[in-house]
Design an enzyme around this catalytic site. Structure first.
Site, PDB file in Angstrom:
ATOM      1  N   GLN A  85      11.245   9.929  -2.352  1.00 42.36           N
ATOM      2  CA  GLN A  85      11.391   8.671  -1.417  1.00 42.36           C
ATOM      3  C   GLN A  85      10.377   8.713  -0.201  1.00 42.36           C
ATOM      4  O   GLN A  85       9.888   7.848   0.157  1.00 42.36           O
ATOM      5  CB  GLN A  85      12.853   8.673  -1.098  1.00 42.36           C
ATOM      6  N   ARG A  88       6.579   7.866  -0.424  1.00 41.31           N
ATOM      7  CA  ARG A  88       6.456   6.595  -0.430  1.00 41.31           C
ATOM      8  C   ARG A  88       5.816   5.846   0.623  1.00 41.31           C
ATOM      9  O   ARG A  88       5.017   4.849   0.696  1.00 41.31           O
ATOM     10  CB  ARG A  88       7.640   5.602  -1.034  1.00 41.31           C
ATOM     11  N   HIS A  89       6.154   6.525   1.925  1.00 42.41           N
ATOM     12  CA  HIS A  89       5.497   6.052   3.080  1.00 42.41           C
ATOM     13  C   HIS A  89       4.030   6.195   3.260  1.00 42.41           C
ATOM     14  O   HIS A  89       3.628   7.449   3.634  1.00 42.41           O
ATOM     15  CB  HIS A  89       6.195   6.421   4.335  1.00 42.41           C
ATOM     16  N   ARG A  90       3.040   5.271   3.125  1.00 39.95           N
ATOM     17  CA  ARG A  90       1.616   5.676   2.775  1.00 39.95           C
ATOM     18  C   ARG A  90       0.777   5.864   4.370  1.00 39.95           C
ATOM     19  O   ARG A  90      -0.118   6.291   4.034  1.00 39.95           O
ATOM     20  CB  ARG A  90       0.975   4.489   2.129  1.00 39.95           C
ATOM     21  N   ARG A 100       2.804  25.037  -8.247  1.00 40.34           N
ATOM     22  CA  ARG A 100       1.823  25.748  -8.927  1.00 40.34           C
ATOM     23  C   ARG A 100       1.645  27.059  -8.546  1.00 40.34           C
ATOM     24  O   ARG A 100       1.263  28.184  -9.485  1.00 40.34           O
ATOM     25  CB  ARG A 100       0.539  24.738  -9.151  1.00 40.34           C
ATOM     26  N   HIS A 198       9.404   2.911  11.686  1.00 38.38           N
ATOM     27  CA  HIS A 198       9.506   1.994  10.547  1.00 38.38           C
ATOM     28  C   HIS A 198      10.153   2.773   9.374  1.00 38.38           C
ATOM     29  O   HIS A 198      11.090   2.545   8.721  1.00 38.38           O
ATOM     30  CB  HIS A 198       8.056   1.703  10.065  1.00 38.38           C
ATOM     31  N   ARG A 203      14.907   4.620   6.229  1.00 40.21           N
ATOM     32  CA  ARG A 203      15.707   5.527   5.755  1.00 40.21           C
ATOM     33  C   ARG A 203      16.783   6.090   6.558  1.00 40.21           C
ATOM     34  O   ARG A 203      17.510   7.170   6.243  1.00 40.21           O
ATOM     35  CB  ARG A 203      14.548   6.812   5.778  1.00 40.21           C
TER      36      ARG A 203
HETATM   37  C1  LIG Z   1      17.090   1.722   0.057  1.00 43.53           C
HETATM   38  C2  LIG Z   1      15.776   2.033  -0.368  1.00 43.53           C
HETATM   39  C3  LIG Z   1      15.717   1.653  -1.817  1.00 43.53           C
HETATM   40  C4  LIG Z   1      14.484   1.844  -2.408  1.00 43.53           C
HETATM   41  N1  LIG Z   1      14.439   1.587  -3.906  1.00 43.53           N
HETATM   42  C5  LIG Z   1      13.301   1.514  -4.250  1.00 43.53           C
HETATM   43  C6  LIG Z   1      13.272   1.586  -6.043  1.00 43.53           C
HETATM   44  O1  LIG Z   1      14.183   1.172  -6.754  1.00 43.53           O
HETATM   45  N2  LIG Z   1      11.875   1.862  -6.679  1.00 43.53           N
HETATM   46  C7  LIG Z   1      10.748   1.739  -5.783  1.00 43.53           C
HETATM   47  O2  LIG Z   1       9.930   1.609  -6.563  1.00 43.53           O
HETATM   48  N3  LIG Z   1      10.908   1.890  -4.621  1.00 43.53           N
HETATM   49  C8  LIG Z   1      11.926   2.022  -3.902  1.00 43.53           C
HETATM   50  N4  LIG Z   1      12.071   1.947  -2.392  1.00 43.53           N
HETATM   51  C9  LIG Z   1      10.718   2.399  -1.887  1.00 43.53           C
HETATM   52  C10 LIG Z   1      10.352   0.980  -1.272  1.00 43.53           C
HETATM   53  O3  LIG Z   1      10.221  -0.213  -1.838  1.00 43.53           O
HETATM   54  C11 LIG Z   1       9.013   1.200  -0.424  1.00 43.53           C
HETATM   55  O4  LIG Z   1       7.802   1.750  -1.330  1.00 43.53           O
HETATM   56  C12 LIG Z   1       9.099   2.539   0.537  1.00 43.53           C
HETATM   57  O5  LIG Z   1      10.304   2.181   1.265  1.00 43.53           O
HETATM   58  C13 LIG Z   1       7.750   2.470   1.466  1.00 43.53           C
HETATM   59  O6  LIG Z   1       8.095   1.581   2.470  1.00 43.53           O
HETATM   60  P1  LIG Z   1       6.889   0.434   2.882  1.00 43.53           P
HETATM   61  O7  LIG Z   1       6.706  -0.459   1.591  1.00 43.53           O
HETATM   62  O8  LIG Z   1       7.436  -0.139   3.842  1.00 43.53           O
HETATM   63  O9  LIG Z   1       5.579   0.967   2.895  1.00 43.53           O
HETATM   64  P2  LIG Z   1       4.930   2.066   4.003  1.00 43.53           P
HETATM   65  O10 LIG Z   1       4.052   2.889   3.077  1.00 43.53           O
HETATM   66  O11 LIG Z   1       5.889   2.685   4.811  1.00 43.53           O
HETATM   67  O12 LIG Z   1       3.874   1.198   4.850  1.00 43.53           O
HETATM   68  C14 LIG Z   1       4.626   0.484   6.334  1.00 43.53           C
HETATM   69  C15 LIG Z   1       4.021  -0.965   6.120  1.00 43.53           C
HETATM   70  O13 LIG Z   1       2.770  -1.010   6.069  1.00 43.53           O
HETATM   71  C16 LIG Z   1       2.386  -2.141   5.256  1.00 43.53           C
HETATM   72  N5  LIG Z   1       1.769  -1.936   3.944  1.00 43.53           N
HETATM   73  C17 LIG Z   1       1.408  -0.410   3.695  1.00 43.53           C
HETATM   74  N6  LIG Z   1       0.845  -0.600   2.509  1.00 43.53           N
HETATM   75  C18 LIG Z   1       0.533  -1.665   2.110  1.00 43.53           C
HETATM   76  C19 LIG Z   1       0.085  -2.479   0.862  1.00 43.53           C
HETATM   77  N7  LIG Z   1      -0.697  -2.020   0.384  1.00 43.53           N
HETATM   78  N8  LIG Z   1      -0.025  -3.949   1.378  1.00 43.53           N
HETATM   79  C20 LIG Z   1       0.525  -4.656   2.201  1.00 43.53           C
HETATM   80  N9  LIG Z   1       1.302  -4.002   3.299  1.00 43.53           N
HETATM   81  C21 LIG Z   1       1.043  -2.774   3.206  1.00 43.53           C
HETATM   82  C22 LIG Z   1       3.611  -2.821   5.020  1.00 43.53           C
HETATM   83  O14 LIG Z   1       4.133  -3.761   6.097  1.00 43.53           O
HETATM   84  C23 LIG Z   1       4.847  -1.569   5.127  1.00 43.53           C
HETATM   85  O15 LIG Z   1       6.000  -2.103   5.247  1.00 43.53           O
HETATM   86  C24 LIG Z   1      13.282   1.796  -1.964  1.00 43.53           C
HETATM   87  C25 LIG Z   1      13.567   2.220  -0.653  1.00 43.53           C
HETATM   88  C26 LIG Z   1      14.618   2.170   0.009  1.00 43.53           C
HETATM   89  C27 LIG Z   1      14.651   2.087   1.715  1.00 43.53           C
END
Ligand SMILES: Cc1cc2nc3c(=O)[nH]c(=O)nc-3n(C[C@H](O)[C@H](O)[C@H](O)COP(=O)(O)OP(=O)(O)OC[C@H]3O[C@@H](n4cnc5c(N)ncnc54)[C@H](O)[C@@H]3O)c2cc1C
Length: 247
Positions: A85, A88-90, A100, A198, A203
């Site tokens: 989880q 996922r924050h890029r 490994r 963010h 989270r």
């Molecule tokens: C309660 C909860 C449930 C979730 N359930 C699922 C699930 O079932 N399946 C699943 O796959 N994920 C799930 N997620 C993950 C969620 O969809 C996001 O991928 C994750 O929280 C990363 O956050 P973010 O999209 O804000 O991206 P971050 O990587 O944190 O980026 C921060 C911000 O930068 C911008 N940004 C970054 N990259 C891009 C891009 N390529 N294009 C445009 N804007 C961008 C956006 O504004 C983004 O909000 C869940 C998250 C939460 C909190």
């Protein structure tokens, strides 16, 4: 779980203010003492002026200056599920303990039942725990005992099988496939103050899972000491705002 601050920008709020004031000054911010940089901002003391400016930036959604200060956290013993989880924050940089190169060949499967090596979620042992998408809301004591038994037997068996596969000469990178998603991992992560808000928006929220929520609350506690004006204001004025980003 443990969360520690490894390293962080010194005087982060001075840096935020220098960045922000740069946008509205004719003079070069690098040439001026900080007191002059903050000269026209309301406030008796330099701390008051910093608070005025930082509150104004946060209230108006001017988040760019918060990208300058960074903090690095060491996280011990979260599940690989929590890691999936978090990563996922890029805009966060990560180092993740390898399975490994690190093999858990000296862990006693009996200790696994007590929470060694694999995270045991509260719902495995707490009859009153309420999580998302449960099939049943309430359970009796016999049900929860059975839950705990299935859970702890399964993780202990998985660890035993993993260790046997290592003994049979399987490489750790392949033997790990039998380990549960709750297997613990240590992480080092670096992010800037904007990203920290963010991540907390998503989270530390009520709809996030208990483990990442607990981890984020601990990160926020540290952030309040590191960057107090910003994260006190975040806590009091922003955390429960309606327009936070949703997944
Ligand atoms: C309660 C909860 C449930 C979730 N359930 C699922 C699930 O079932 N399946 C699943 O796959 N994920 C799930 N997620 C993950 C969620 O969809 C996001 O991928 C994750 O929280 C990363 O956050 P973010 O999209 O804000 O991206 P971050 O990587 O944190 O980026 C921060 C911000 O930068 C911008 N940004 C970054 N990259 C891009 C891009 N390529 N294009 C445009 N804007 C961008 C956006 O504004 C983004 O909000 C869940 C998250 C939460 C909190």
């Amino acid at each position: 779980m443990q969360v520690q601050l490894l390293e962080a920008t010194e005087d982060p709020e001075r840096l935020i203010c220098q960045g922000a004031r740069n946008d509205y000054m004719g003079e070069f911010v690098g040439d001026l003492p900080f007191e002059e940089v903050m000269g026209t901002t309301d406030g008796e003391t330099i701390e008051d002026k910093q608070a005025t400016l930082i509150h104004h930036l946060l209230d108006h959604g001017h988040f760019g200056p918060f990208e300058h200060p960074h903090a690095t956290f060491a996280i011990e013993g979260v599940s690989r599920s929590c890691m999936a989880q978090l990563t996922r924050h890029r805009h966060v940089s990560f180092d993740v303990q390898s399975m490994r190169y690190v093999s858990f060949d000296d862990v006693d499967p009996a200790d696994v039942r007590e929470g060694e090596m694999v995270v045991i979620p509260p719902s495995a042992t707490d009859p009153d725990w309420v999580g998302r998408n449960q099939k049943r809301g309430s359970v009796d004591e016999a049900d929860v005992e059975r839950r705990e038994e299935i859970f702890t037997d399964t993780i202990a068996n998985a660890v035993e099988s993993y260790q046997e596969l290592l003994d049979l000469g399987m490489p750790p990178e392949d033997a790990r496939f039998v380990l549960p998603i709750g297997t613990k991992v240590n992480i080092v992560m670096t992010m800037n103050a904007r990203m920290l808000m963010h991540v907390a928006d998503m989270r530390a929220a009520a709809d996030a899972q208990w483990e990442i929520r607990e981890m984020t609350e601990r990160v926020l506690d540290i952030a309040k000491e590191w960057c107090p004006i910003t994260f006190e204001h975040y806590e009091q004025e922003m955390r429960n705002r309606k327009n936070r980003l949703a997944p």
